[in-house]
Design a protein around this motif. Structure first.
Motif, short mmCIF file in Angstrom:
data_model
loop_
_atom_site.label_atom_id
_atom_site.label_comp_id
_atom_site.label_asym_id
_atom_site.label_seq_id
_atom_site.Cartn_x
_atom_site.Cartn_y
_atom_site.Cartn_z
N LYS A 389 43.65 37.42 30.49
CA LYS A 389 43.11 37.86 31.78
C LYS A 389 42.18 39.06 31.59
CE LYS A 389 46.77 38.34 34.46
NZ LYS A 389 47.49 38.60 35.73
N ARG A 390 42.59 39.95 30.71
CA ARG A 390 41.76 41.14 30.45
C ARG A 390 40.41 40.73 29.85
NH1 ARG A 390 42.23 46.67 29.14
NH2 ARG A 390 40.93 47.25 27.36
N GLU A 391 40.43 39.78 28.90
CA GLU A 391 39.20 39.31 28.28
C GLU A 391 38.31 38.63 29.30
OE1 GLU A 391 37.72 36.11 24.85
OE2 GLU A 391 39.87 36.53 25.12
N LEU A 392 38.90 37.76 30.12
CA LEU A 392 38.11 37.05 31.12
C LEU A 392 37.53 38.02 32.15
CD1 LEU A 392 37.06 34.48 32.46
CD2 LEU A 392 39.33 34.17 33.50
N GLY A 393 38.34 38.99 32.56
CA GLY A 393 37.85 39.99 33.51
C GLY A 393 36.67 40.76 32.96
N ALA A 394 36.71 41.11 31.69
CA ALA A 394 35.61 41.85 31.08
C ALA A 394 34.34 41.00 31.06
CB ALA A 394 35.99 42.27 29.66
N LEU A 395 34.48 39.70 30.81
CA LEU A 395 33.31 38.81 30.81
C LEU A 395 32.72 38.70 32.21
CD1 LEU A 395 34.69 35.99 28.48
CD2 LEU A 395 32.84 37.60 27.94
N TYR A 420 41.86 50.17 48.87
CA TYR A 420 40.87 49.16 48.53
C TYR A 420 41.09 48.66 47.10
CZ TYR A 420 36.47 46.87 47.42
OH TYR A 420 35.54 45.95 47.01
N ALA A 421 41.33 49.58 46.17
CA ALA A 421 41.55 49.18 44.77
C ALA A 421 42.74 48.26 44.64
CB ALA A 421 41.74 50.42 43.90
N LEU A 422 43.81 48.56 45.38
CA LEU A 422 45.01 47.72 45.34
C LEU A 422 44.71 46.32 45.86
CD1 LEU A 422 48.09 47.37 44.94
CD2 LEU A 422 48.39 48.29 47.25
N GLU A 423 44.07 46.24 47.03
CA GLU A 423 43.80 44.94 47.65
C GLU A 423 42.77 44.14 46.86
OE1 GLU A 423 42.69 46.13 51.57
OE2 GLU A 423 44.77 46.47 52.22
N ARG A 424 41.72 44.79 46.41
CA ARG A 424 40.70 44.09 45.63
C ARG A 424 41.28 43.63 44.30
NH1 ARG A 424 35.24 42.44 46.66
NH2 ARG A 424 34.40 41.81 44.65
N GLY A 425 42.10 44.48 43.70
CA GLY A 425 42.74 44.10 42.44
C GLY A 425 43.59 42.85 42.58
N ARG A 426 44.32 42.76 43.68
CA ARG A 426 45.17 41.58 43.89
C ARG A 426 44.32 40.33 44.08
NH1 ARG A 426 49.58 44.50 47.93
NH2 ARG A 426 50.96 45.26 46.27
N ASP A 429 42.88 39.39 40.70
CA ASP A 429 43.92 38.86 39.82
C ASP A 429 44.24 37.41 40.18
OD1 ASP A 429 45.94 39.62 37.67
OD2 ASP A 429 47.25 38.77 39.20
N ALA A 430 44.27 37.11 41.48
CA ALA A 430 44.54 35.73 41.91
C ALA A 430 43.45 34.80 41.41
CB ALA A 430 44.64 35.68 43.43
N LEU A 431 42.20 35.26 41.42
CA LEU A 431 41.09 34.44 40.94
C LEU A 431 41.20 34.21 39.43
CD1 LEU A 431 37.52 34.38 42.12
CD2 LEU A 431 37.86 34.79 39.70
N LEU A 432 41.55 35.25 38.68
CA LEU A 432 41.74 35.08 37.23
C LEU A 432 42.85 34.09 36.94
CD1 LEU A 432 41.47 38.78 35.93
CD2 LEU A 432 39.70 37.02 35.91
N GLU A 433 43.95 34.21 37.68
CA GLU A 433 45.07 33.28 37.48
C GLU A 433 44.63 31.84 37.75
OE1 GLU A 433 47.90 33.76 36.19
OE2 GLU A 433 48.43 35.87 36.42
N SER A 457 33.89 33.72 46.57
CA SER A 457 35.24 34.04 47.04
C SER A 457 35.39 35.47 47.52
CB SER A 457 36.26 33.79 45.92
OG SER A 457 36.21 32.46 45.46
N LEU A 458 34.65 36.40 46.89
CA LEU A 458 34.85 37.82 47.18
C LEU A 458 33.53 38.47 47.56
CD1 LEU A 458 37.23 38.82 44.24
CD2 LEU A 458 37.85 38.41 46.62
N PRO A 459 33.55 39.39 48.52
CA PRO A 459 32.31 40.10 48.87
C PRO A 459 31.91 41.06 47.76
CG PRO A 459 34.18 41.05 50.05
CD PRO A 459 34.69 39.81 49.35
N PRO A 460 30.67 41.51 47.76
CA PRO A 460 30.26 42.48 46.75
C PRO A 460 31.10 43.76 46.82
CG PRO A 460 28.35 41.62 47.94
CD PRO A 460 29.57 41.15 48.67
N LEU A 461 31.21 44.43 45.69
CA LEU A 461 31.91 45.70 45.66
C LEU A 461 31.11 46.76 46.43
CD1 LEU A 461 32.74 45.60 41.86
CD2 LEU A 461 34.47 45.54 43.68
#
Length: 467
Positions: A389-395, A420-426, A429-433, A457-461
């Motif tokens: 997940k960490r590798e995919l997130g970095a890509l 925001y960091a908590l909610e965006r992180g979740r 993470d769901a997308l990576l899974e 799926s997600l709005p811009p940061l």
């Protein structure tokens, strides 16, 4: 400017910085601190876990004109150096490059710099003064000095920045219950020390991979993750490392209850942390004399008593140290509160209510992430699925930086609210899974399709506001 003087209890990190922030904005501030002045008596800490200074804390220090001075007394940490059972190690970077690092700082050195700056801004400090009671109806506090002599003093606004064991919180709670809940982690910690390299045998140093005056790589937070427990080591400027062992307090081995003395602990270390024991020449002395610290999270329903009293920092929202954000969160508190008070100096009740409204959800969010990060640090950093997940997130972050940023980076290197960091992180993470369920190997994932899914799926940061 201010219609009421401000009485601040606690001259530690948050208290000293808040006092300086308020004095900068024209308030008359008096600070009462139960300990002696560390600049004269020497620093005597409570918890001495090294502090991890990140962007949120740095931003507050910039507003105080202190960031450059503090960084001269700090050691850069690029990431986690993960040590496995076979004695191998690998660096997991925190950010994309050396613009995204955290800093290991000495609590004592930082506290003394903050005291000097606050005094220069006009703050009055009274050391060796303990709060033993408060009459909120009469707006008076009772203080006792080191000899036990007591005196009553009036206060205008009372602010408690006196840490997790806050006397102000206890007095407020006795006057009007605050809905206090303290949730113990059930784990404790004990501190040990790796001395500078010059104090260790050459043969030991050749095996450790250190350099210069450091026995280990200096620009990293070292972790020995072992599932339900771990050791960490943070560098100090003079070349030593503060080592902290985190273990369950009770229960079957390994726990502090099953390590009654240094001999038992040394046998445990030699088996579970190969190579580390030889770097701690005073292991027996450290283990037998250093206490086991407790780890808890504090929750309150209310942080203030109308406009008379308010809690900030650990006094309001103490958290476990596993995200390195306790001090950074407290420093954020100081800037928010000082700005609110400067905008409405005559309406402390409204200011205190707004401060809680803004900060409490964020304090709860970082408390949750700190608890989650303990599991990540002691277990997940060595888990293949976590690493995938960490590798995919970095890509994804490299290909779509406006749509993906790892939660750790959002917390540590930006100013976005913790909520925001908590909610965006979740959500991320769901997308990576989802992506790894379809293709468990990162090399098999169609990155172009993954980026399209992310962007749909997600709005811009938001603007992340570095520096």
């Amino acid at each position: 400017m201010a219609q009421q003087p401000i009485t601040l209890i606690g001259g530690g990190l948050v208290g000293a910085l808040l006092a300086q922030q308020l004095a900068q904005r024209g308030f008359a501030v008096e600070v009462f601190e139960k300990r002696a002045d560390p600049r004269r008596a020497g620093f005597i800490g409570g918890r001495s876990i090294n502090l991890a200074l990140a962007e949120r804390g740095l931003q507050a220090l910039r507003s105080a004109g202190l960031a450059d001075d503090v960084l001269q007394h700090a050691v850069m940490m690029r990431g986690r150096m993960v040590h496995d059972l076979d004695g191998n190690s690998a660096l997991q970077r925190y950010g994309v490059d050396d613009s995204e690092v955290i800093w290991s700082v000495s609590r004592g050195t930082l506290n003394m710099l903050l005291l000097d700056t606050a005094e220069a801004a006009g703050v009055q400090f009274h050391f060796g003064q303990s709060l033993i009671g408060a009459d909120f109806d009469a707006q008076r506090i009772r203080m006792a000095d080191a000899t036990g002599v007591e005196r009553d003093l009036p206060f205008g606004m009372l602010i408690g920045a006196d840490g997790a064991g806050s006397s102000v919180r206890a007095a407020m709670n006795a006057h009007s219950p605050l809905g206090e809940r303290i949730e113990s982690l059930g784990h404790g910690y004990k501190e040990l020390e790796i001395p500078p390299a010059g104090e260790l045998p050459a043969a030991v140093l050749r095996l450790s991979g250190g350099r210069d005056q450091f026995a280990l790589e200096p620009h990293a937070l070292h972790i020995w993750p072992r599932g339900g427990y771990m050791c960490i080591a943070l560098p100090n400027t003079e070349g030593s490392f503060t080592v902290t062992l985190f273990l369950p307090a009770q229960g079957e081995a390994p726990s502090f209850a099953t390590l009654p003395d240094a001999d038992a602990a040394a046998a445990f270390f030699s088996k579970q942390f190969p190579g580390l024991l030889s770097l701690i020449p005073r292991f027996n002395e450290d283990f037998d004399t250093h206490p086991v610290g407790t780890l808890s999270t504090l929750y309150l329903d209310r942080w203030h008593l109308d406009g008379r009293a308010l809690l900030v920092g650990d006094a309001a929202h103490a958290i476990v140290p596993f995200h390195g954000q306790g001090m950074n969160c407290g420093f954020e508190d100081t800037v928010v509160l000082a700005n609110l008070l400067a905008a409405a100096p005559d309406d402390s009740a409204e200011v205190f209510a707004e401060f809680q409204r803004v900060r409490q959800p964020n304090a709860n969010a970082i408390a949750a992430m700190a608890l989650e990060n303990y599991v990540e640090m002691r277990d997940s950093v060595a888990d293949p699925h976590y690493l995938a997940k960490r590798e995919l997130g970095a890509l994804l972050a490299a290909r779509a930086p406006h749509h993906y940023m790892a939660r750790y980076r959002l917390v540590t290197f930006s100013h976005v609210p913790y909520v925001y960091a908590l909610e965006r992180g979740r959500a991320q993470d769901a997308l990576l899974e989802q992506l790894l369920r379809e293709s468990p190997q990162v090399a098999d994932i169609d990155l172009d399709a993954a980026v399209r899914l992310l962007q749909s799926s997600l709005p811009p940061l938001p603007v992340l506001r570095h520096g």
